[in-house]
Design an enzyme around this catalytic site. Structure first.
Site, PDB file in Angstrom:
ATOM      1  N   HIS A 132       0.918  -1.237  -0.018  1.00 43.72           N
ATOM      2  CA  HIS A 132       0.018  -0.071   0.010  1.00 43.72           C
ATOM      3  C   HIS A 132       1.135   1.252   0.050  1.00 43.72           C
ATOM      4  CE1 HIS A 132      -3.859  -1.910   0.632  1.00 43.72           C
ATOM      5  NE2 HIS A 132      -3.564  -2.703   1.685  1.00 43.72           N
ATOM      6  N   CYS A 174      -0.353   2.489  -4.465  1.00 41.05           N
ATOM      7  CA  CYS A 174      -0.924   3.866  -4.718  1.00 41.05           C
ATOM      8  C   CYS A 174       0.110   4.960  -4.289  1.00 41.05           C
ATOM      9  CB  CYS A 174      -2.183   4.097  -4.176  1.00 41.05           C
ATOM     10  SG  CYS A 174      -3.556   3.059  -4.641  1.00 41.05           S
TER      11      CYS A 174
END
Length: 315
Positions: A132, A174
């Protein structure tokens, strides 16, 4: 179904344990190191246009795979990425080392240990991170850290045996909450054009001392544009990593298997093209549906790099 690798956190965050040292302290230390050195550095031009890819080994490849991150959604499907990139890099002859769900401290230690190894017989270094992330940071199992921590250990001053060798980083995560919408265009049949082959040339010269920046010879490829989402299919893996594998696997059967090898920029452009043209999100949330993704890279490479298949059985 496609999901994203965005962290739950948004907006400005307080500094965490992994943040780099205060800028003022860093500048002061660097300045003191410079003025305390009596070495005279003279910069000079070079006629070399290609990195030396004639070493016995292609290099070490580190894969940091994060499925479980504290306080975040489980990254379902990341095992497919891990296994696929492991197979693709092994096929080229990389010394592939896989690490799952490391804490930041353990991840940092692995980077330092690798930087302390002797890379003189290797063409390059390659690092893949899947986790992440958000603006400027990526997650280890326990906390987020500045993305530059991945390559700091391999800067010239910290890893002499990788000076003048490519250090390649691929990051699946991301980088923000923006979405990349699809746009369309119509292409007309182009007129024929003449191509002009370029003749490669090399210059044989005596040994010379060259001065290059501490941050030279690094390439960082991100799965998505700055401040944007990065997608991962829970069944097939992420668009970015799977595209890397497809491009590398195809090249391994063609130009990368040739004596010259596959030119890196050509491969990266093919990865960009594959993700940009062939993928589109299929998500339950309407806001995330039918969206696109655009990988991109930052480079301080100073020469052309050719990736060659150097399987152990061929050495």
């Amino acid at each position: 179904m496609d999901v994203t690798d965005l962290s739950f956190f948004g907006g400005k965050l307080k500094a965490d344990k992994a943040d780099a040292n205060k800028t003022s302290a860093s500048i002061t230390n660097n300045y003191q190191n410079i003025i305390s050195s009596n070495k005279v550095i003279v910069s000079r031009p070079t006629r070399e246009t290609e990195y030396d890819c004639n070493h016995p080994h292609v290099g070490i490849a580190l894969i940091f795979n994060h499925k479980d991150v504290k306080g975040q959604k489980q990254r379902i499907g990341t095992e497919r990425d891990r296994d696929a990139i492991h197979a693709s890099l092994t096929n080229y002859g990389f010394d592939v080392r896989v690490f799952n769900d490391l804490t930041f401290a353990d991840l940092s230690e692995k980077l330092k240990e690798t930087a302390q190894e002797d890379h003189q017989q290797n063409d390059c270094l390659l690092v893949v991170v899947m986790s992440h992330g958000y603006e400027g940071k990526i997650f280890a199992r326990d906390l987020a850290y500045p993305v530059e921590r991945l390559w700091n250990a391999f800067l010239g001053e910290n890893c002499a045996s990788l000076i003048n060798k490519p250090k390649l980083f691929f990051i699946q995560a991301c980088r923000g909450a923006n979405l990349d919408k699809a746009v369309t265009y119509r292409k007309f049949t182009p007129m024929s054009r003449q191509s002009f082959p370029l003749e490669a040339w090399r210059e044989k010269s005596d040994a010379a001392l060259y001065a290059i920046p501490n941050t030279a010879d690094i390439l960082v490829m991100y799965s998505t544009f700055d401040k944007h989402y990065s997608f991962r299919n829970i069944e097939k893996g992420s668009w970015f990593i799977q595209s890397i594998c497809d491009v590398l696997d195809e090249a391994a059967m063609d130009e990368a298997f040739s004596p010259q090898g596959a030119e890196l920029l050509h491969l990266l452009t093919a990865i960009n093209r594959k993700v940009a043209y062939e993928y589109q999100s299929n998500a339950k949330q309407e806001a995330l549906n039918q969206m696109k993704e655009m990988p991109n890279f930052m480079s301080t490479l100073t020469k052309t790099f050719y990736l060659r298949v150097k399987r152990k059985c061929m050495q």
